[in-house]
Motif scaffolding. Sequence first.
Motif, PDB file in Angstrom:
ATOM      1  N   ASN A  46     -34.924   3.435  54.849  1.00 61.08           N
ATOM      2  CA  ASN A  46     -33.866   4.054  54.036  1.00 61.08           C
ATOM      3  C   ASN A  46     -32.872   3.017  53.497  1.00 61.08           C
ATOM      4  OD1 ASN A  46     -32.964   3.468  56.595  1.00 61.08           O
ATOM      5  ND2 ASN A  46     -31.704   5.300  56.814  1.00 61.08           N
ATOM      6  N   LEU A  47     -33.311   1.757  53.459  1.00 59.34           N
ATOM      7  CA  LEU A  47     -32.457   0.668  52.981  1.00 59.34           C
ATOM      8  C   LEU A  47     -32.277   0.744  51.466  1.00 59.34           C
ATOM      9  CD1 LEU A  47     -31.040  -2.122  53.435  1.00 59.34           C
ATOM     10  CD2 LEU A  47     -33.288  -3.151  53.051  1.00 59.34           C
ATOM     11  N   LEU A  48     -31.042   0.559  51.019  1.00 60.33           N
ATOM     12  CA  LEU A  48     -30.723   0.492  49.587  1.00 60.33           C
ATOM     13  C   LEU A  48     -29.988  -0.813  49.328  1.00 60.33           C
ATOM     14  CD1 LEU A  48     -29.304   4.108  49.114  1.00 60.33           C
ATOM     15  CD2 LEU A  48     -31.620   3.348  48.611  1.00 60.33           C
ATOM     16  N   THR A  49     -30.355  -1.497  48.254  1.00 60.56           N
ATOM     17  CA  THR A  49     -29.719  -2.776  47.929  1.00 60.56           C
ATOM     18  C   THR A  49     -29.129  -2.718  46.526  1.00 60.56           C
ATOM     19  OG1 THR A  49     -31.345  -3.929  49.303  1.00 60.56           O
ATOM     20  CG2 THR A  49     -30.053  -5.264  47.785  1.00 60.56           C
ATOM     21  N   ILE A  50     -27.845  -3.009  46.426  1.00 58.97           N
ATOM     22  CA  ILE A  50     -27.151  -3.035  45.130  1.00 58.97           C
ATOM     23  C   ILE A  50     -26.944  -4.498  44.746  1.00 58.97           C
ATOM     24  CG2 ILE A  50     -25.129  -2.276  43.836  1.00 58.97           C
ATOM     25  CD1 ILE A  50     -24.602  -0.263  46.138  1.00 58.97           C
ATOM     26  N   ARG A  51     -27.398  -4.858  43.551  1.00 59.74           N
ATOM     27  CA  ARG A  51     -27.233  -6.233  43.060  1.00 59.74           C
ATOM     28  C   ARG A  51     -26.611  -6.210  41.668  1.00 59.74           C
ATOM     29  NH1 ARG A  51     -32.208  -6.973  45.885  1.00 59.74           N
ATOM     30  NH2 ARG A  51     -31.978  -8.542  47.546  1.00 59.74           N
ATOM     31  N   PRO A  52     -25.960  -7.302  41.273  1.00 60.68           N
ATOM     32  CA  PRO A  52     -25.425  -7.363  39.902  1.00 60.68           C
ATOM     33  C   PRO A  52     -26.565  -7.248  38.897  1.00 60.68           C
ATOM     34  CG  PRO A  52     -24.568  -9.155  41.256  1.00 60.68           C
ATOM     35  CD  PRO A  52     -25.673  -8.522  42.040  1.00 60.68           C
ATOM     36  N   GLY A  53     -26.283  -6.605  37.772  1.00 61.58           N
ATOM     37  CA  GLY A  53     -27.294  -6.471  36.736  1.00 61.58           C
ATOM     38  C   GLY A  53     -27.110  -7.519  35.666  1.00 61.58           C
ATOM     39  N   ALA A  54     -28.183  -7.809  34.914  1.00 64.68           N
ATOM     40  CA  ALA A  54     -28.098  -8.782  33.818  1.00 64.68           C
ATOM     41  C   ALA A  54     -27.210  -8.213  32.715  1.00 64.68           C
ATOM     42  CB  ALA A  54     -29.495  -9.073  33.276  1.00 64.68           C
ATOM     43  N   ILE A 213     -24.640  -5.638  47.802  1.00 62.85           N
ATOM     44  CA  ILE A 213     -24.134  -4.687  48.795  1.00 62.85           C
ATOM     45  C   ILE A 213     -25.346  -3.937  49.339  1.00 62.85           C
ATOM     46  CG2 ILE A 213     -22.685  -2.654  49.223  1.00 62.85           C
ATOM     47  CD1 ILE A 213     -20.921  -3.515  46.884  1.00 62.85           C
ATOM     48  N   VAL A 214     -25.521  -3.945  50.648  1.00 65.98           N
ATOM     49  CA  VAL A 214     -26.646  -3.232  51.253  1.00 65.98           C
ATOM     50  C   VAL A 214     -26.136  -1.963  51.930  1.00 65.98           C
ATOM     51  CG1 VAL A 214     -28.148  -5.225  51.555  1.00 65.98           C
ATOM     52  CG2 VAL A 214     -26.477  -4.712  53.315  1.00 65.98           C
ATOM     53  N   CYS A 215     -26.916  -0.904  51.769  1.00 63.98           N
ATOM     54  CA  CYS A 215     -26.521   0.400  52.316  1.00 63.98           C
ATOM     55  C   CYS A 215     -27.699   1.036  53.040  1.00 63.98           C
ATOM     56  CB  CYS A 215     -26.065   1.346  51.203  1.00 63.98           C
ATOM     57  SG  CYS A 215     -24.850   0.667  50.074  1.00 63.98           S
ATOM     58  N   SER A 216     -27.393   2.031  53.818  1.00 65.60           N
ATOM     59  CA  SER A 216     -28.417   2.791  54.526  1.00 65.60           C
ATOM     60  C   SER A 216     -28.248   4.267  54.187  1.00 65.60           C
ATOM     61  CB  SER A 216     -28.283   2.571  56.039  1.00 65.60           C
ATOM     62  OG  SER A 216     -29.271   3.284  56.738  1.00 65.60           O
ATOM     63  N   ALA A 217     -29.274   4.872  53.561  1.00 68.39           N
ATOM     64  CA  ALA A 217     -29.219   6.295  53.232  1.00 68.39           C
ATOM     65  C   ALA A 217     -29.317   7.121  54.511  1.00 68.39           C
ATOM     66  CB  ALA A 217     -30.349   6.659  52.273  1.00 68.39           C
ATOM     67  N   VAL A 218     -28.860   8.361  54.444  1.00 64.93           N
ATOM     68  CA  VAL A 218     -28.885   9.236  55.631  1.00 64.93           C
ATOM     69  C   VAL A 218     -30.306   9.337  56.163  1.00 64.93           C
ATOM     70  CG1 VAL A 218     -28.470  11.569  56.473  1.00 64.93           C
ATOM     71  CG2 VAL A 218     -26.873  10.530  54.841  1.00 64.93           C
ATOM     72  N   THR A 219     -31.279   9.593  55.274  1.00 66.08           N
ATOM     73  CA  THR A 219     -32.703   9.608  55.617  1.00 66.08           C
ATOM     74  C   THR A 219     -33.479   9.003  54.458  1.00 66.08           C
ATOM     75  OG1 THR A 219     -33.095  11.807  54.653  1.00 66.08           O
ATOM     76  CG2 THR A 219     -32.483  11.725  57.000  1.00 66.08           C
ATOM     77  N   GLU A 220     -34.727   8.665  54.700  1.00 68.20           N
ATOM     78  CA  GLU A 220     -35.563   8.110  53.629  1.00 68.20           C
ATOM     79  C   GLU A 220     -35.712   9.112  52.487  1.00 68.20           C
ATOM     80  OE1 GLU A 220     -40.090   6.334  52.937  1.00 68.20           O
ATOM     81  OE2 GLU A 220     -39.416   6.862  54.958  1.00 68.20           O
ATOM     82  N   MET A 222     -33.594  11.182  51.433  1.00 72.46           N
ATOM     83  CA  MET A 222     -32.359  11.296  50.650  1.00 72.46           C
ATOM     84  C   MET A 222     -32.026  10.011  49.886  1.00 72.46           C
ATOM     85  SD  MET A 222     -29.759  13.510  53.020  1.00 72.46           S
ATOM     86  CE  MET A 222     -30.148  15.203  53.501  1.00 72.46           C
ATOM     87  N   SER A 223     -32.963   9.080  49.818  1.00 75.59           N
ATOM     88  CA  SER A 223     -32.715   7.806  49.138  1.00 75.59           C
ATOM     89  C   SER A 223     -32.389   8.012  47.665  1.00 75.59           C
ATOM     90  CB  SER A 223     -33.928   6.879  49.281  1.00 75.59           C
ATOM     91  OG  SER A 223     -34.090   6.456  50.614  1.00 75.59           O
ATOM     92  N   ASP A 224     -33.121   8.913  47.009  1.00 70.19           N
ATOM     93  CA  ASP A 224     -32.878   9.159  45.580  1.00 70.19           C
ATOM     94  C   ASP A 224     -31.484   9.747  45.348  1.00 70.19           C
ATOM     95  OD1 ASP A 224     -35.341   8.194  44.890  1.00 70.19           O
ATOM     96  OD2 ASP A 224     -36.320  10.152  44.865  1.00 70.19           O
ATOM     97  N   ALA A 225     -31.092  10.696  46.239  1.00 69.93           N
ATOM     98  CA  ALA A 225     -29.753  11.292  46.122  1.00 69.93           C
ATOM     99  C   ALA A 225     -28.678  10.235  46.369  1.00 69.93           C
ATOM    100  CB  ALA A 225     -29.602  12.444  47.118  1.00 69.93           C
ATOM    101  N   ALA A 226     -28.941   9.335  47.322  1.00 68.77           N
ATOM    102  CA  ALA A 226     -27.984   8.267  47.616  1.00 68.77           C
ATOM    103  C   ALA A 226     -27.856   7.299  46.431  1.00 68.77           C
ATOM    104  CB  ALA A 226     -28.420   7.510  48.873  1.00 68.77           C
ATOM    105  N   ILE A 227     -28.982   7.021  45.764  1.00 67.64           N
ATOM    106  CA  ILE A 227     -28.954   6.129  44.593  1.00 67.64           C
ATOM    107  C   ILE A 227     -28.127   6.755  43.477  1.00 67.64           C
ATOM    108  CG2 ILE A 227     -30.377   5.177  42.727  1.00 67.64           C
ATOM    109  CD1 ILE A 227     -32.570   4.689  44.800  1.00 67.64           C
ATOM    110  N   GLU A 228     -28.303   8.054  43.253  1.00 64.37           N
ATOM    111  CA  GLU A 228     -27.511   8.752  42.226  1.00 64.37           C
ATOM    112  C   GLU A 228     -26.022   8.706  42.565  1.00 64.37           C
ATOM    113  OE1 GLU A 228     -28.871  12.683  41.425  1.00 64.37           O
ATOM    114  OE2 GLU A 228     -30.950  12.057  41.112  1.00 64.37           O
ATOM    115  N   GLU A 229     -25.718   8.922  43.845  1.00 64.13           N
ATOM    116  CA  GLU A 229     -24.324   8.902  44.282  1.00 64.13           C
ATOM    117  C   GLU A 229     -23.705   7.512  44.089  1.00 64.13           C
ATOM    118  OE1 GLU A 229     -22.482  10.672  48.212  1.00 64.13           O
ATOM    119  OE2 GLU A 229     -23.367   8.714  48.638  1.00 64.13           O
TER     120      GLU A 229
END
Length: 393
Positions: A46-54, A213-220, A222-229
């Motif tokens: 359920n790992l999510l990684t946020i990186r700067p965009g081009a 920034i690394v994040c952990s979604a509530v569950t795998e 819910m990863s898509d919902a977490a990305i939208e949020e």
Amino acid sequence: MASNKMRSFLSMLGIIMGVAAVIIMMSIGQGSKESIRKELSTMGTNLLTIRPGADMRGGVRQDPSSMQTLKMADYESILANKKFVTKVSPEVTASGQVIYGNNNTNTSMYGESTDYLDIKQWEVEDGECFTDEDIKKAAKVVVVGKTIVDELFGKGTDPIGKTIRFKSIPMRIVGVLKSKGYNSWGMDQDNVMIAPYTTVMKRIAAQTYFSSIVCSAVTEEMSDAAIEELTQILRENHKLKGEADDDFTIRSQAEMMETMSSTMDTVTIILVVAAAFSLLVAGIGIMNIMLVSVTERTKEIGLRMAVGATGLVISLQFLIESVLISLTGGLLGVFVGCCVSEFLVPMFGMPSSVPAWSIYVSFLVCVCIGVLFGYIPAQKAANMDPIEAIRHE
């Protein structure tokens, strides 16, 4: 077949080698796929990684690594508004030489929050992790991997409380991470140092923005919902309106696993197709041997036809022989392929896992080869003129 054992075995040999090669290629491909999935899952599914965009500046697309779009305000906004995210850690990275006494080694320093170890599923084996108080004070404390301990202090040495230097900055070791070893890409996961992100930002990297920034979604699930949020929070923070492109990217571990699986499937298909050509050659070999057999047994065929055997019966006789050669070779090929995959391949350090369906497919292919390449010799035998066949010398 019994009266021409060597010839029958040589006919089977191509099938044996072809089936074994296909199974070995499938097992290596499947094993590599499972190994990568297992390795990625150890980082948290359920790992999510946020990186700067081009970004475009003056008509030139900038390198995402040089962008400074992730700030402290983003981290604080995520902490304040998250619903589908459980843990968050800003990340600042730096590479360099770490020194203790006369010993030194090159490593990477990760500036993180206290949530990082839970997100990445790291465990502290000795000592403890740094605290929130250490983050507030930008304390010069660090948690190190096993490789750092072995290189600087030697195996079996307790490094807790000792001070090392990273880019001339003294850092006190407060914990040692449990070993993870090398990953599938050959990278030593234990050659790592983790410190408070404020320490790395202020004392080492001298920057005010985050690398990611690394994040952990509530569950795998819910990863898509977490990305939208997260997307909504960051767009509001960065004042992006309407159709404006995001100046950041968010990747999920599930997406990475899917991409890697797709890549490995493609590689496996290429390997299997290459190995399958040997089955084509083996089939041609069987057809050649069966044509020779038909020529040798012309008199026998004529005699059988003379006493009432139909063309269908004669055809079936040679088809069955062709299928038997192919199936027997297939059985031996499966045995050889499974043995090599289970015992020999792992000796070379390659992952291996024989999928059950590959065995069923091998049998089906062997039957098809026996029928397809035995058909022409069988038809030649069935279409013989019995009188001419009896007169054949």
